[in-house]
Enzyme design. Structure first.
Site, PDB file in Angstrom:
ATOM      1  N   LEU A  40       0.881  -1.156   0.000  1.00  0.00           N
ATOM      2  CA  LEU A  40       0.000   0.000   0.000  1.00  0.00           C
ATOM      3  C   LEU A  40       0.922   1.209   0.000  1.00  0.00           C
ATOM      4  O   LEU A  40       1.790   1.333   0.876  1.00  0.00           O
ATOM      5  CB  LEU A  40      -0.900  -0.026   1.244  1.00  0.00           C
ATOM      6  N   ASP A  41       0.766   2.075  -0.991  1.00  0.00           N
ATOM      7  CA  ASP A  41       1.690   3.193  -1.141  1.00  0.00           C
ATOM      8  C   ASP A  41       1.757   4.052   0.116  1.00  0.00           C
ATOM      9  O   ASP A  41       0.810   4.116   0.901  1.00  0.00           O
ATOM     10  CB  ASP A  41       1.268   4.072  -2.318  1.00  0.00           C
ATOM     11  N   ARG A  42       2.875   4.719   0.274  1.00  0.00           N
ATOM     12  CA  ARG A  42       3.062   5.573   1.450  1.00  0.00           C
ATOM     13  C   ARG A  42       1.973   6.632   1.563  1.00  0.00           C
ATOM     14  O   ARG A  42       1.527   6.977   2.658  1.00  0.00           O
ATOM     15  CB  ARG A  42       4.443   6.244   1.372  1.00  0.00           C
ATOM     16  N   SER A  62      -1.068   6.359   0.587  1.00  0.00           N
ATOM     17  CA  SER A  62      -2.387   5.735   0.657  1.00  0.00           C
ATOM     18  C   SER A  62      -2.626   5.242   2.072  1.00  0.00           C
ATOM     19  O   SER A  62      -1.697   5.021   2.844  1.00  0.00           O
ATOM     20  CB  SER A  62      -2.495   4.576  -0.334  1.00  0.00           C
TER      21      SER A  62
END
Length: 205
Positions: A37-39, A41
């Site tokens: 999960l992207d930083r 997000s």
């Protein structure tokens, strides 16, 4: 275990630059994130010590549905929703068809730092469900149909949701039962026995 990953946290346990990581919230040893999960997000992240389960969740061949609540810039029209549902052409190829629909603004925690809005431009909320996990896929999909993502929260992975989890909180869950694998019709020798030197009598030495 299910974790509600806060905004700005890396999906890893160490960082040379001193940024926040999962280690700041998870004190269990031997668990690893199933997927990323992207930083920038937020939302649901599953961590496990079960290798097959990790692969089942993260590998695109299993088509595990993941639902995201997405705040985008602009009023999303029916044409854009239909594009998302049919698949969007990105630089790395066309995406699989997605489920896309308008939703009311969900009751979420305040983001820190807050989302930057442009006063003259309205925003919309979407529920977008995809079955693959390309790099920054949801953001790229909404941008491709003309509606840049402002805030991205993963709500669910399969049947698991972030319900009841505040940012940074986690809880343990039981691994789901798996169907038994069919026996291999062409069994091979164990790895430990392969490639061994044979004696004159035909046995392995």
């Amino acid at each position: 275990m299910l974790l509600n990953k806060p905004y700005g946290v890396l999906t890893q346990f160490t960082d040379r630059e001193g940024r926040e990581t999962l280690a700041d919230y998870v004190d269990l040893k031997g668990v690893y994130p199933a997927g990323r999960l992207d930083r920038d997000s937020e939302g649901l992240l599953l961590l496990t010590d079960d290798g097959p389960l990790q692969a089942e969740i993260s590998h695109p061949k299993y088509k595990k549905p993941k639902c995201y609540w997405v705040q985008v810039e602009g009023d999303v029209d029916a044409a854009a929703l239909e594009q998302l549902r049919q698949g969007v052409l990105l630089k790395d190829g066309k995406t699989r068809p997605a489920k896309a629909e308008h939703i009311e603004e969900p009751e979420l925690w305040p983001r820190n730092p807050p989302v930057r809005f442009r006063k003259e431009i309205p925003t919309s909320w979407l529920a977008l469900t995809i079955t693959e996990g390309r790099n920054r896929q949801v953001r790229r999909m909404t941008a491709a149909v003309g509606f840049p993502t402002l805030r991205l929260v993963r709500y669910s992975i399969g049947d698991w949701t972030l319900n009841g989890l505040a940012p940074g909180q986690w809880r343990e869950i039981d691994s789901p039962p798996r169907a038994k694998r069919k026996p291999n019709p062409n069994p091979r020798r164990p790895m430990a026995q392969r490639g061994r030197r044979r004696t004159n009598r035909g046995r392995t030495a």
